[in-house]
Design a protein around this motif. Structure first.
Motif, mmCIF file in Angstrom:
data_model
loop_
_atom_site.group_PDB
_atom_site.id
_atom_site.type_symbol
_atom_site.label_atom_id
_atom_site.label_comp_id
_atom_site.label_asym_id
_atom_site.label_seq_id
_atom_site.Cartn_x
_atom_site.Cartn_y
_atom_site.Cartn_z
ATOM 1 N N ALA A 1 -36.703 41.776 -24.942
ATOM 2 C CA ALA A 1 -37.381 41.026 -23.879
ATOM 3 C C ALA A 1 -36.477 39.902 -23.422
ATOM 4 O O ALA A 1 -35.665 39.378 -24.187
ATOM 5 N N THR B 1 -43.337 48.448 -19.532
ATOM 6 C CA THR B 1 -44.659 47.831 -19.553
ATOM 7 C C THR B 1 -45.747 48.892 -19.538
ATOM 8 O O THR B 1 -46.775 48.755 -20.220
ATOM 9 N N LEU C 1 -39.646 43.185 -19.913
ATOM 10 C CA LEU C 1 -39.647 44.038 -21.092
ATOM 11 C C LEU C 1 -38.600 45.126 -20.905
ATOM 12 O O LEU C 1 -38.589 45.821 -19.887
ATOM 13 N N GLN D 1 -46.127 50.284 -22.984
ATOM 14 C CA GLN D 1 -46.707 49.312 -23.895
ATOM 15 C C GLN D 1 -48.186 49.077 -23.608
ATOM 16 O O GLN D 1 -48.973 48.821 -24.525
ATOM 17 N N LEU D 2 -48.585 49.166 -22.352
ATOM 18 C CA LEU D 2 -50.008 49.063 -22.033
ATOM 19 C C LEU D 2 -50.788 50.226 -22.655
ATOM 20 O O LEU D 2 -51.893 50.035 -23.178
ATOM 21 N N ARG E 1 -51.014 49.512 -26.295
ATOM 22 C CA ARG E 1 -51.913 48.384 -26.589
ATOM 23 C C ARG E 1 -53.376 48.777 -26.455
ATOM 24 O O ARG E 1 -54.207 48.403 -27.297
ATOM 25 N N SER F 1 -45.096 39.497 -19.320
ATOM 26 C CA SER F 1 -44.528 40.454 -18.365
ATOM 27 C C SER F 1 -45.447 40.652 -17.176
ATOM 28 O O SER F 1 -45.007 40.661 -16.021
ATOM 29 N N LEU F 2 -46.739 40.806 -17.436
ATOM 30 C CA LEU F 2 -47.697 41.026 -16.355
ATOM 31 C C LEU F 2 -47.820 39.796 -15.456
ATOM 32 O O LEU F 2 -48.161 39.916 -14.284
ATOM 33 N N LEU G 1 -46.313 41.181 -23.546
ATOM 34 C CA LEU G 1 -46.933 42.021 -22.532
ATOM 35 C C LEU G 1 -47.636 41.153 -21.493
ATOM 36 O O LEU G 1 -47.517 41.385 -20.285
ATOM 37 N N GLU G 2 -48.366 40.133 -21.947
ATOM 38 C CA GLU G 2 -49.047 39.251 -20.995
ATOM 39 C C GLU G 2 -48.035 38.473 -20.146
ATOM 40 O O GLU G 2 -48.239 38.279 -18.948
ATOM 41 N N GLN H 1 -45.215 44.639 -11.141
ATOM 42 C CA GLN H 1 -44.804 44.118 -12.440
ATOM 43 C C GLN H 1 -44.936 45.139 -13.567
ATOM 44 O O GLN H 1 -44.651 44.820 -14.720
ATOM 45 N N ILE H 2 -45.358 46.374 -13.243
ATOM 46 C CA ILE H 2 -45.486 47.382 -14.300
ATOM 47 C C ILE H 2 -44.419 48.451 -14.087
ATOM 48 O O ILE H 2 -44.538 49.308 -13.209
#
Length: 360
Positions: free
Chosen positions: A355, A24, A349, A27-28, A31, A342-343, A339-340, A19-20
């Motif tokens: 999105a 993502t 994303l 963005q991680l 973040r 997406s994970l 982000l959450e 999922q990354i």
């Protein structure tokens, strides 16, 4: 940027987590500030989506496999990461390489086309690539049969880069094994995939994105209307690169792709002069670095807020600032909620701050 060994290990582990993808991943980092801090925050989030972090042993095994193969690992943001690829939104988080990585710092141009290519098409690709190399360009292609192989062969004496769908140790197709060895010795082999990975259909769009991202322009020699080469051309246009097409007979289905690109505004390419003319005013792209969308975001996002954001998503990509306006929330809060989602596998994303809802 100089990354510590611990941060490099964390970035590889983060990039190999389900999922990354590239969006993502970036963005991680925005973040949490580093991959190490992102990994500390991930376990609870990805458990909600049924995923798990790859084990430390799995990541260690990939690094050891790279060392045995003599491959080199580079990350986006490091000084030796290719400048043109760094300007892609977003760049691949990492690359495995075999051979002369300095080739990717020189002006590159992609030459791509049909796997089942005509003898004339292969002759054009080989001759054009030789001319491009002698003029100081590095030819990038995908090591496929047909046009790709001819392009690599023509540019081998002056410099060529092969981008693979599988790992850099995956010799595919097998009948290009001799060419693979020669490129590893004289050129450079590149892949975003893990060491030991075997190429699958889902890997080729990522490969094509790197081919166009490394290059100042993409030349399509022969291609049918539905082909990976036209996907590469579309990606090149989206990345702000020039798209060239070699015209062909309307009686040959392999000419339909280049001819359609010409109808859409691609640059006609009959030889080196057409490429040089287009590049005479081209400036190297530089990535100014994206604004951090998470500025001011709270450390924890309430479940109710996440569900409010999820309810506004649809299969049609939506800008995150539009979501923020609709909900009356700060952009940082919406970005963190996306982000959450997406994970958890509930949102996709996309580049440009977009999105969309993932299908259930």
């Amino acid at each position: 940027m100089t990354l510590s060994d611990a941060e490099r290990f964390a970035r590889l582990r983060l990039a190999r987590t389900d999922q990354i993808g590239p969006v993502t991943f970036r963005q991680l980092l925005d973040r949490f500030g580093s991959a190490q801090r992102a990994l500390e925050a991930l376990p609870e989030l990805i458990r909600r989506g049924g995923q798990a972090l790859p084990s430390i042993e799995t990541v260690e095994a990939e690094i050891e496999a790279g060392e045995r193969a003599g491959a080199r690992l580079m990350f986006a943001g490091e000084a030796d990461y290719p400048e043109m690829l760094a300007a892609v939104d977003p760049p691949p988080p990492l690359l495995w390489t075999l051979g002369n990585v300095n080739l990717m710092a020189r002006p590159c141009i992609a030459v791509v086309g049909a796997r089942i290519a005509s003898a004339g098409g292969q002759r054009i690709a080989r001759g054009l690539s030789q001319q491009l190399g002698e003029a100081g360009h590095v030819v990038v292609s995908g090591l496929a049969r047909g046009i790709d192989g001819a392009a690599h062969t023509g540019a081998l004496p002056t410099g060529t880069v092969a981008v693979l769908g599988g790992g850099v140790d995956d010799v595919y197709p097998p009948d290009n094994a001799d060419l693979y060895v020669r490129i590893a010795e004289q050129g450079c082999i590149v892949s975003e995939s893990p060491m030991g990975a075997r190429a699958q259909a889902r890997d080729f769009p990522r490969r094509n994105r790197i081919i166009s991202g490394l290059s100042r322009g993409v030349i399509v020699v022969e291609a049918e209307l539905r082909s990976g080469s036209l996907i590469t051309a579309r990606l090149a246009a989206e990345q702000g690169r020039d798209v060239f097409a070699v015209p062909g007979s309307p009686l040959d289905p392999r000419s339909r792709g280049p001819n359609e690109l010409l109808r859409q505004g691609a640059i006609l390419c009959e030889g080196l002069e057409d490429v040089e003319r287009a590049f005479s005013t081209l400036r190297t792209l530089r990535d100014p670095g994206p604004d951090n969308p998470f500025t001011g975001a709270p450390d924890q996002i309430e479940a109710a807020v996440i569900e409010q954001v999820a309810a506004l998503l649809s299969p049609t990509p939506t800008p995150r600032d539009e979501l923020a306006r609709a909900l009356g929330l700060p952009i940082g809060t919406v970005a963190a909620a996306l982000l959450e989602l997406s994970l958890a596998g509930r949102a996709a994303l996309l580049p440009g701050g977009l999105a969309a809802a993932e299908p259930p």
